[in-house]
Design a protein around this motif. Sequence first.
Motif, mmCIF file in Angstrom:
data_model
loop_
_atom_site.group_PDB
_atom_site.id
_atom_site.type_symbol
_atom_site.label_atom_id
_atom_site.label_comp_id
_atom_site.label_asym_id
_atom_site.label_seq_id
_atom_site.Cartn_x
_atom_site.Cartn_y
_atom_site.Cartn_z
ATOM 1 N N ILE A 92 1.698 -3.821 12.047
ATOM 2 C CA ILE A 92 0.443 -3.581 11.321
ATOM 3 C C ILE A 92 0.680 -2.681 10.114
ATOM 4 C CG2 ILE A 92 -1.834 -2.521 11.502
ATOM 5 C CD1 ILE A 92 -1.935 -3.452 14.393
ATOM 6 N N SER A 93 1.553 -1.677 10.298
ATOM 7 C CA SER A 93 1.852 -0.769 9.180
ATOM 8 C C SER A 93 2.540 -1.517 8.037
ATOM 9 C CB SER A 93 2.738 0.371 9.675
ATOM 10 O OG SER A 93 3.113 1.211 8.606
ATOM 11 N N LYS A 94 3.512 -2.355 8.368
ATOM 12 C CA LYS A 94 4.194 -3.115 7.320
ATOM 13 C C LYS A 94 3.259 -4.115 6.645
ATOM 14 C CE LYS A 94 8.937 -2.811 9.051
ATOM 15 N NZ LYS A 94 10.132 -3.568 9.500
ATOM 16 N N LEU A 95 2.374 -4.720 7.455
ATOM 17 C CA LEU A 95 1.432 -5.672 6.884
ATOM 18 C C LEU A 95 0.445 -4.983 5.950
ATOM 19 C CD1 LEU A 95 0.322 -8.545 6.800
ATOM 20 C CD2 LEU A 95 -1.097 -7.977 8.792
ATOM 21 N N SER A 96 -0.019 -3.797 6.341
ATOM 22 C CA SER A 96 -0.960 -3.067 5.483
ATOM 23 C C SER A 96 -0.296 -2.631 4.173
ATOM 24 C CB SER A 96 -1.510 -1.854 6.225
ATOM 25 O OG SER A 96 -0.474 -0.950 6.555
ATOM 26 N N ILE A 97 0.996 -2.225 4.253
ATOM 27 C CA ILE A 97 1.711 -1.841 3.028
ATOM 28 C C ILE A 97 1.898 -3.049 2.112
ATOM 29 C CG2 ILE A 97 3.930 -1.027 2.150
ATOM 30 C CD1 ILE A 97 4.149 0.752 4.608
ATOM 31 N N LYS A 98 2.214 -4.183 2.720
ATOM 32 C CA LYS A 98 2.398 -5.395 1.926
ATOM 33 C C LYS A 98 1.096 -5.831 1.266
ATOM 34 C CE LYS A 98 4.496 -9.974 2.241
ATOM 35 N NZ LYS A 98 5.159 -10.954 3.141
ATOM 36 N N LEU A 99 0.001 -5.761 2.012
ATOM 37 C CA LEU A 99 -1.297 -6.121 1.449
ATOM 38 C C LEU A 99 -1.706 -5.130 0.353
ATOM 39 C CD1 LEU A 99 -3.247 -7.125 4.690
ATOM 40 C CD2 LEU A 99 -2.338 -8.641 2.920
#
Length: 210
Positions: free
Chosen positions: A194-201
């Motif tokens: 979730i953390s990586k996805l939020s950074i990517k978004l």
Amino acid sequence: MSIWIMSITFVLIATGWKSYLAPEISARRMAVLVIVMVMLLGMPLWWSPFPEHMHLEIQVSVCLLLVIGSMLSYKSSEQASYLGYLILCTLMISIIWGFIRKMYSYDPVFYWLGPSWDAPLLAGIFCGAFTSQVKHQFGMMVWGAVLGETVNTVLQSGLYTAQIGHSSWWDSFWIAIAAARLFSLLLKAIRLGISKLSIKLWHIKGGRSS
């Protein structure tokens, strides 16, 4: 089951997975613990801490395990509030363990995976949700498994004989430990994803705004 789980654990630790399975416990301490436990398991020494009508016996190796678990989990906790949290979680785990055992003693037909699997699995999942540190999980599950069998013995009022340290108890204990560790690693992987996805978004949104 205990030998199977411990063998898999040792293979994973030997192949470089120790940082994921037991990062807080040194290899030397783990080796000493395993050697002492194997030596005590071969000794038929049992202790009955309660009156005879409770039908509860504890092997000496489990008593040593309780001492080690207390030193790892509760003594190392510096803050009194976190120590109280660990004790409260341990009591919750023991109640879950004991009540599931009691419930299945009435009617073991309706179960999730198996009458002997569900209590340690559910207790281990809750333990993995309560804390992600191995030393805290170990101490909580040791006390939770012992107190859970004690709760089951009290609820069944003389109809059930608990032998804490028997092979079936060790199987349940290691199932709970494995479930706790796997569930905490699963939660860690989900949080990391979730953390990586939020950074990517966030980067995608920032690129569009510029």
